[in-house]
Design a protein around this motif. Structure first.
Motif, PDB file in Angstrom:
ATOM      1  N   UNK A  66       7.458  16.071   1.121  1.00 30.52           N
ATOM      2  CA  UNK A  66       6.207  15.572   0.526  1.00 30.52           C
ATOM      3  C   UNK A  66       6.450  15.131  -0.917  1.00 30.52           C
ATOM      4  N   UNK A  67       7.194  15.955  -1.657  1.00 32.10           N
ATOM      5  CA  UNK A  67       7.496  15.590  -3.055  1.00 32.10           C
ATOM      6  C   UNK A  67       8.284  14.291  -3.129  1.00 32.10           C
ATOM      7  N   UNK A  68       9.224  14.138  -2.204  1.00 34.46           N
ATOM      8  CA  UNK A  68      10.030  12.908  -2.174  1.00 34.46           C
ATOM      9  C   UNK A  68       9.147  11.700  -1.883  1.00 34.46           C
TER      10      UNK A  68
ATOM     11  N   UNK B 217       0.800  13.815   3.268  1.00 34.77           N
ATOM     12  CA  UNK B 217       1.846  14.839   3.144  1.00 34.77           C
ATOM     13  C   UNK B 217       2.788  14.813   4.346  1.00 34.77           C
ATOM     14  N   UNK B 218       3.967  15.382   4.128  1.00 42.89           N
ATOM     15  CA  UNK B 218       4.981  15.508   5.188  1.00 42.89           C
ATOM     16  C   UNK B 218       4.984  16.954   5.703  1.00 42.89           C
ATOM     17  N   UNK B 219       5.887  17.201   6.644  1.00 45.04           N
ATOM     18  CA  UNK B 219       5.937  18.524   7.285  1.00 45.04           C
ATOM     19  C   UNK B 219       6.288  19.632   6.297  1.00 45.04           C
TER      20      UNK B 219
ATOM     21  N   UNK C  89      -6.469   5.151  -4.337  1.00 46.03           N
ATOM     22  CA  UNK C  89      -6.274   6.493  -4.879  1.00 46.03           C
ATOM     23  C   UNK C  89      -6.760   7.539  -3.882  1.00 46.03           C
ATOM     24  N   UNK C  90      -6.013   8.598  -3.722  1.00 46.10           N
ATOM     25  CA  UNK C  90      -6.525   9.823  -3.083  1.00 46.10           C
ATOM     26  C   UNK C  90      -5.810  10.978  -3.764  1.00 46.10           C
ATOM     27  N   UNK C  91      -6.582  11.826  -4.393  1.00 50.29           N
ATOM     28  CA  UNK C  91      -6.046  12.964  -5.153  1.00 50.29           C
ATOM     29  C   UNK C  91      -5.016  12.507  -6.184  1.00 50.29           C
ATOM     30  N   UNK C  92      -5.196  11.328  -6.734  1.00 52.17           N
ATOM     31  CA  UNK C  92      -4.156  10.771  -7.605  1.00 52.17           C
ATOM     32  C   UNK C  92      -4.714  10.070  -8.843  1.00 52.17           C
ATOM     33  N   UNK C  93      -5.996  10.235  -9.138  1.00 54.70           N
ATOM     34  CA  UNK C  93      -6.541   9.495 -10.288  1.00 54.70           C
ATOM     35  C   UNK C  93      -5.809   9.812 -11.595  1.00 54.70           C
TER      36      UNK C  93
ATOM     37  N   UNK D 213       0.852  -1.192   0.000  1.00 57.50           N
ATOM     38  CA  UNK D 213       0.000   0.000   0.000  1.00 57.50           C
ATOM     39  C   UNK D 213       0.892   1.248   0.000  1.00 57.50           C
ATOM     40  N   UNK D 214       0.457   2.316  -0.684  1.00 63.60           N
ATOM     41  CA  UNK D 214       1.308   3.518  -0.735  1.00 63.60           C
ATOM     42  C   UNK D 214       1.652   4.102   0.635  1.00 63.60           C
ATOM     43  N   UNK D 215       0.843   3.863   1.652  1.00 58.09           N
ATOM     44  CA  UNK D 215       1.187   4.382   2.987  1.00 58.09           C
ATOM     45  C   UNK D 215       2.436   3.717   3.536  1.00 58.09           C
TER      46      UNK D 215
END
Ligand SMILES: [Zn+2]
Length: 265
Positions: free
Chosen positions: A110-112, A103-105, A139-143, A65-67
């Motif tokens: 976040x981009x990484x 997202x990260x701090x 998917x979340x905000x990624x379709x 899973x992406x998480x």
């Protein structure tokens, strides 16, 4: 009527703690088959054993899973490819995908993170294509990014877009690539009007049912652990939206599930 839950995390602690009881209640509610998608490599073995120790029919998808993208490794991808060859019970690769709501701090971190998710998704999609297995997509905000990668790889095994929400156009973008749409508790919420409207009008062949238990409780059950038996309520919600009779709907959903997961009828 017999129902197929195409997305239920039976191995997560909330459900695993009392699994026989949860499955017994699900059986009583008409659920006869459940696809359990993996979330991380550390749980793959447990999933393979889970399937062999229960009366209710369970199918397994293996994937990362992406998480869990940051803890994924080359070795795990190799093991995934190997298990797809050796374990006949594994019908799909999942749960894989992209979660851009995570997202990260700071912006760079976040981009990484999202780049790492992309790399992992791309690699797992290639493994699925190689093994000729369908995929279960998160998917979340990624379709758009998911669609771009599916097209870039010319992925032709299809699968399920889990936890569908969106418009007709968004739905058809995935249907055109051979996917079915996982319909879950989202449709029980009044605020999900766009998704409810879409689900109402889609071809029946587009739809499969899911709970995503222990996550995604239905309206009225917020704050509680979601369970596989709740699939019966998702089905009721869908019946209220659709023109077909419950019998016709249930039969089609069952066949759609088999078809999406390339399972024998
Ligand atoms: Zn899930």
């Amino acid at each position: 009527m017999l129902l197929f839950d195409t997305h239920c995390h039976l191995d997560l602690p909330e459900l695993a703690a009392d699994l026989p009881a949860f499955l017994a209640v699900a059986m009583d509610a008409g659920i006869r088959r459940i696809l359990v998608p993996a979330v991380e490599a550390a749980r793959w073995n447990g999933l393979l054993q889970l399937q062999q120790t229960t009366a209710l029919q369970l199918d397994v998808a293996l994937g990362i899973h992406p998480w869990w993208a940051e803890s994924a490794s080359e070795e795990q991808l190799d093991l995934l490819a190997q298990l797809l060859q050796t374990e006949a019970s594994v019908c799909a690769v999942g749960e894989i995908g992209l979660d851009f709501a995570l997202v990260k701090a700071d912006e760079i971190a976040t981009q990484q993170l999202h780049q790492w998710q992309q790399t992992l998704f791309s690699a797992q999609l290639a493994v699925a294509a190689q093994a000729r297995k369908p995929v279960v997509l998160h998917h979340r905000k990624s379709q758009p990014a998911l669609l771009a990668e599916l097209k870039r790889q010319q992925f032709s095994q299809g699968g399920i877009l889990h936890a569908f929400s969106g418009s007709q156009a968004q739905a058809h973008a995935f249907l055109d690539l051979g996917f079915k749409l996982g319909i879950g508790g989202t449709i029980s919420y009044e605020r999900a009007q766009k998704t409810r409207d879409t689900v109402k009008k889609l071809p029946l062949s587009a739809l499969v049912l899911e709970t995503d238990a222990p996550a995604m409780p239905l309206a009225g059950f917020q704050g509680q652990v979601n369970t596989p038996a709740q699939l019966a309520l998702v089905f009721q919600q869908l019946c209220a939206l659709r023109p077909e009779s419950p019998v016709v709907l249930a039969e089609a959903l069952w066949q759609n599930s088999l078809s999406a997961l390339q399972l024998p009828a």
